[in-house]
Scaffold this active site. Structure first.
Site, mmCIF file in Angstrom:
data_model
loop_
_atom_site.group_PDB
_atom_site.id
_atom_site.type_symbol
_atom_site.label_atom_id
_atom_site.label_comp_id
_atom_site.label_asym_id
_atom_site.label_seq_id
_atom_site.Cartn_x
_atom_site.Cartn_y
_atom_site.Cartn_z
ATOM 1 N N ASP A 158 34.779 -1.277 36.385
ATOM 2 C CA ASP A 158 35.188 -2.496 36.478
ATOM 3 C C ASP A 158 36.559 -2.430 35.659
ATOM 4 O OD1 ASP A 158 35.501 -5.295 36.707
ATOM 5 O OD2 ASP A 158 35.167 -5.560 34.486
ATOM 6 N N ASP A 159 36.590 -1.553 34.452
ATOM 7 C CA ASP A 159 37.816 -1.354 33.626
ATOM 8 C C ASP A 159 39.262 -0.890 34.746
ATOM 9 O OD1 ASP A 159 36.433 -2.245 31.361
ATOM 10 O OD2 ASP A 159 35.525 -0.180 31.393
ATOM 11 N N TYR A 168 30.815 -13.934 26.600
ATOM 12 C CA TYR A 168 31.692 -12.611 26.887
ATOM 13 C C TYR A 168 32.760 -12.825 25.920
ATOM 14 C CZ TYR A 168 32.546 -8.335 29.012
ATOM 15 O OH TYR A 168 32.843 -6.927 29.177
ATOM 16 N N LYS A 173 28.016 -8.802 30.821
ATOM 17 C CA LYS A 173 28.335 -8.781 32.241
ATOM 18 C C LYS A 173 27.363 -9.339 33.150
ATOM 19 C CE LYS A 173 32.534 -6.859 31.945
ATOM 20 N NZ LYS A 173 33.731 -6.967 32.707
ATOM 21 N N ASN A 202 41.738 -7.116 25.198
ATOM 22 C CA ASN A 202 40.643 -7.891 24.517
ATOM 23 C C ASN A 202 40.111 -7.009 23.384
ATOM 24 O OD1 ASN A 202 40.238 -9.918 26.475
ATOM 25 N ND2 ASN A 202 39.543 -8.816 27.892
ATOM 26 N N ARG A 206 34.163 3.151 24.330
ATOM 27 C CA ARG A 206 35.473 2.356 24.483
ATOM 28 C C ARG A 206 35.319 0.814 24.618
ATOM 29 N NH1 ARG A 206 39.208 0.735 28.760
ATOM 30 N NH2 ARG A 206 37.701 -1.002 28.269
ATOM 31 N N ASN A 236 40.631 -12.749 33.585
ATOM 32 C CA ASN A 236 39.305 -12.409 33.215
ATOM 33 C C ASN A 236 38.642 -11.779 34.349
ATOM 34 O OD1 ASN A 236 36.261 -12.478 32.476
ATOM 35 N ND2 ASN A 236 36.922 -14.188 31.291
ATOM 36 N N GLU A 242 31.416 0.837 32.817
ATOM 37 C CA GLU A 242 32.024 -0.361 32.079
ATOM 38 C C GLU A 242 32.326 0.329 30.633
ATOM 39 O OE1 GLU A 242 33.564 -3.952 31.364
ATOM 40 O OE2 GLU A 242 32.386 -3.363 32.983
ATOM 41 N N ASP A 243 33.553 0.405 30.200
ATOM 42 C CA ASP A 243 33.688 0.616 28.754
ATOM 43 C C ASP A 243 33.634 1.978 28.537
ATOM 44 O OD1 ASP A 243 34.651 -1.766 28.644
ATOM 45 O OD2 ASP A 243 33.394 -2.777 27.253
#
Length: 542
Positions: A264-265, A99, A170, A403, A152, A447, A241-242
Site C-alpha cells: 500500500d505504501d 487511523y 487499516k 503522516n 517504518r 488518504n 504495510e509500513d
C-alpha cells in the site's frame, strides 16, 4: 490440522461476550428469551440508532483523541456491528481517530494502552511452526491480511510490535469503506525485534526484546509466513504495510508475480497521488502530459508514485524516457543526480545528468508545476519554497503527504498564506478548511483509504490471481473522476470522505473488470458485475 469453525449458537453471557454477534440492549424480547439473556440486560430495548446516539455522546465526552481511540477500540471489542455502523455514518469525524493521525500516537503508546489481544503475532521463535499456528486463528475463510514488521510506522520510525495498530486500523477501514466482512480480515505483525532501544528497555513493551532480524534469517521467515498463508487461506490477499523502503521493494518484487499481494505504501499511495494530480489538472488547466513533477523524498512512497505517474504518462502518449524526464527527485542530499554514489537501487532510474544542487535551486532548474512531499520531515516546504512555486505557476500544486500531521511538510494554512491563496493543496493527514480573503479553501486529504479498500474488494470479489499495475491506474482514474466541480471550486482534489463507500464500489468494479480483461479472475463473471460486488459488501445494521 485445521479446527472446524464452531457453528454452535452462543447463548447467555457467552453471546454478550461475542463481539461479532452481540447487540447489547438491542436484543428483542423474543431474542432475550430464545438466547438465555433474560436478567442479563436492562429492561429497556433500544434500537441500534439509539445506541449510536449513546456511544457518540460518550465519545464526545473524551478529552483527547487518544482517549477516543481507546474508547472506539473497546467498542470494537464488545459490539463489532455497532462500531462499524458508527464509523461508516461518521467517517469524516472518526477516520482521523481510527487511523491517521491518531493511530500514530496509538502505535507509539501501544504497549501502555494495551487492553485486549487483537491480531496475530509471528516471531523468530515461531520458525518452522507458522502453518500450524495459523490454525489458532478463529476464522477459516480469511480473505485479507494486512501485515507489517513495524520498522517504518508512518513517519515515526521503528516501533516494533507497537506497529500492530497499523494493520488493525487499516482493516477497520477495509470493512467500513469497502464492506469487507470483518471476519474475513486478519491483522498480522511480524515481530522480528526492533532497533529502537527505548522500546527494548521499556518494561511494558509487548514485543520481542532483541535487535531486529535482518538478512537471510529475515527473508526466510517472511517466506515461511507467505507460503503458510497460501496453504491455510488459499483465497487470501496480502497487503504489505509500513516496511522500511529496501524491504518494501524487495518483498514486493519477490512475491508480486506469484502471490495475490500488493504494497500500500508503494502502490496504494501511488494511485491516490496520481488521482490528485489528475484532478488538479482540471483546476490549473495544464494538460497532464505536459506536467513536470518534483518529489521531495526518495523512499518507497515517492518512487511508487513516480512509477505509476510514469505509466500514466506513457499511456498518454509519451515514451518511457520522455515520461521519466518529467519526474525530478530531491532527497536530503539534494537533487538526485547520476554522479552520486549514495543512491538506492529503486531511485537510480530517476537520477538526472545534471549538476548537484539543493532543493530550491532544483525548483528553479526544473520549473515544476507539481511538488509532492513524502519525506516524513516536517516543515521542509518552507515559505521560500512555496513562494518559489508560486512565482513559477499561477496555481502551484503542492501535496504534503507525510503522516501523521506532525510530520507534514507544511500545513494547509501555510501553503495558502504563502501563495496568496493560489496553491492547490493536498495532505496525507486532514487539515481543516482555511478562510482566506472571504473564501473558504478546502484542502484535499490524500488518504490511501480512497484507494486500497476498493482495490481489495475488487480483487476479492473476482478472486483475482494477482494484483496488476493496471488495477492501480484504473483506481486512480475512478477516484479522479469522482471529484466534482464543487470540490474543485473549493480547491479540493479529492471528494468528501462521506462518499467513500460508493467510490470504493466504483473502484472495485473497475478493478474486477480489469481482472477479467487480463484473465486474472477465477470467478465466473456475473451479468451485472457492480451489483454482484455490492451484494458482497458488509452491512453492520441490526
Amino acid at each position: 490440522m485445521h479446527a472446524k469453525t464452531n457453528t454452535r449458537q452462543p447463548v447467555g453471557r457467552e453471546l454478550l461476550d461475542n463481539a461479532e454477534l452481540n447487540k447489547g440492549t438491542a436484543f428483542t424480547a423474543q431474542e432475550r428469551e430464545q438466547y438465555g439473556l433474560r436478567g442479563l440486560l436492562p429492561a429497556t430495548i433500544f434500537t441500534q440508532e439509539v445506541q449510536l446516539v449513546r456511544v457518540l455522546g460518550n465519545l464526545h465526552r473524551k478529552d483527547s483523541d487518544i482517549e477516543r481511540y481507546i474508547f472506539l477500540m473497546a467498542l470494537l471489542g464488545r459490539n463489532e456491528r455497532l462500531f462499524y455502523r458508527l464509523l461508516i455514518e461518521n467517517i469524516e469525524e472518526l477516520m482521523p481517530i481510527v487511523y491517521t493521525p491518531t493511530v500514530g500516537q496509538a502505535c507509539q503508546e501501544f504497549a501502555h494502552i494495551f487492553r485486549q489481544p487483537r491480531g496475530f503475532y509471528i516471531t523468530p521463535g515461531d520458525r518452522g511452526h507458522i502453518e500450524g499456528m495459523l490454525a489458532n486463528w478463529p476464522e477459516r475463510d480469511v480473505r485479507l491480511i494486512v501485515v507489517t514488521d513495524g520498522q517504518r510506522i508512518l513517519g515515526l520510525g521503528d516501533l516494533g510490535a507497537n506497529g500492530m495498530g497499523i494493520p488493525i486500523g487499516k482493516l477497520s477501514l477495509y470493512s467500513a469503506c469497502a464492506g469487507i466482512p470483518p471476519r474475513q480480515c486478519m491483522p498480522v505483525l511480524l515481530d522480528v525485534g526492533t532497533g529502537n532501544e527505548s522500546l527494548r528497555d521499556d518494561p511494558l513493551y509487548l514485543g520481542v526484546k532483541q535487535p531486529r532480524l535482518t538478512g537471510e534469517a529475515y527473508t526466510s521467515l517472511v517466506d515461511e509466513f507467505v507460503d503458510a498463508v497460501q496453504k491455510v487461506f488459499p483465497r487470501v490477499l496480502i497487503q504489505f504495510e509500513d516496511f522500511l523502503t529496501p524491504n518494501a521493494y524487495s518483498l514486493l518484487q519477490r512475491y508480486r508475480d506469484r502471490v495475490r499481494c500488493f504494497n500500500d505504501d508503494i502502490q496504494g499511495t501511488a494511485a491516490m497521488a496520481l488521482a490528485g494530480v489528475l484532478a488538479s489538472c482540471r483546476i490549473t488547466g495544464t494538460p497532464f502530459s505536459d506536467l513536470r513533477i518534483m518529489f521531495l523524498g526518495a523512499g518507497s512512497a515517492a518512487t511508487g508514485i513516480a512509477e505509476l505517474i510514469q505509466a500514466a504518462l506513457q499511456e498518454a502518449g509519451l515514451s518511457g524516457e520522455a515520461a521519466r524526464d518529467r519526474l525530478w527527485f530531491v532527497d536530503q542530499s539534494g537533487l538526485v543526480v547520476a554522479d552520486r554514489d549514495d543512491l538506492a537501487p529503486h531511485i537510480v532510474p530517476y537520477a538526472r545528468n545534471a549538476p548537484r544542487t539543493d532543493f530550491e535551486a532544483a525548483i528553479r532548474m526544473a520549473q515544476p508545476q507539481v511538488l509532492i512531499g513524502a519525506t516524513g520531515a516536517p516543515g521542509t516546504f518552507t515559505e521560500d519554497v512555496v513562494k518559489r512555486m508560486s512565482e513559477i505557476n499561477e496555481r502551484p500544486v503542492i501535496f504534503a503527504l507525510s503522516n501523521p500531521t506532525s510530520r507534514a511538510e507544511c500545513t494547509a494554512e501555510q501553503a495558502y498564506r504563502w501563495s496568496d491563496g493560489r496553491t492547490v493543496f493536498a495532505s496525507g493527514s486532514p487539515f481543516p478548511g482555511v478562510d482566506y480573503q472571504g473564501h473558504t479553501l478546502r484542502p484535499g486529504q490524500g488518504n490511501n483509504a480512497y484507494v486500497f479498500p476498493g482495490i481489495g474488494l475488487g480483487v476479492i470479489a473476482c478472486n483475482a490471481s494477482r494484483v496488476s499495475e493496471d488495477m492501480f491506474l484504473d483506481a486512480a482514474r475512478v477516484l479522479a473522476d469522482s471529484v466534482s466541480a464543487t470540490d474543485l471550486e473549493s480547491g479540493a482534489v479529492y471528494p468528501p470522505l462521506a462518499q467513500i463507500r460508493t467510490i470504493s464500489l466504483d473502484i472495485a468494479t473497475a478493478v474486477a473488470e480489469r481482472a477479467y480483461e487480463q484473465n486474472l479472475a477465477r470467478e465466473p463473471r456475473p451479468k451485472d458485475l457492480r451489483a454482484a460486488i455490492e451484494e458482497l459488501m458488509y452491512d453492520p445494521t441490526y
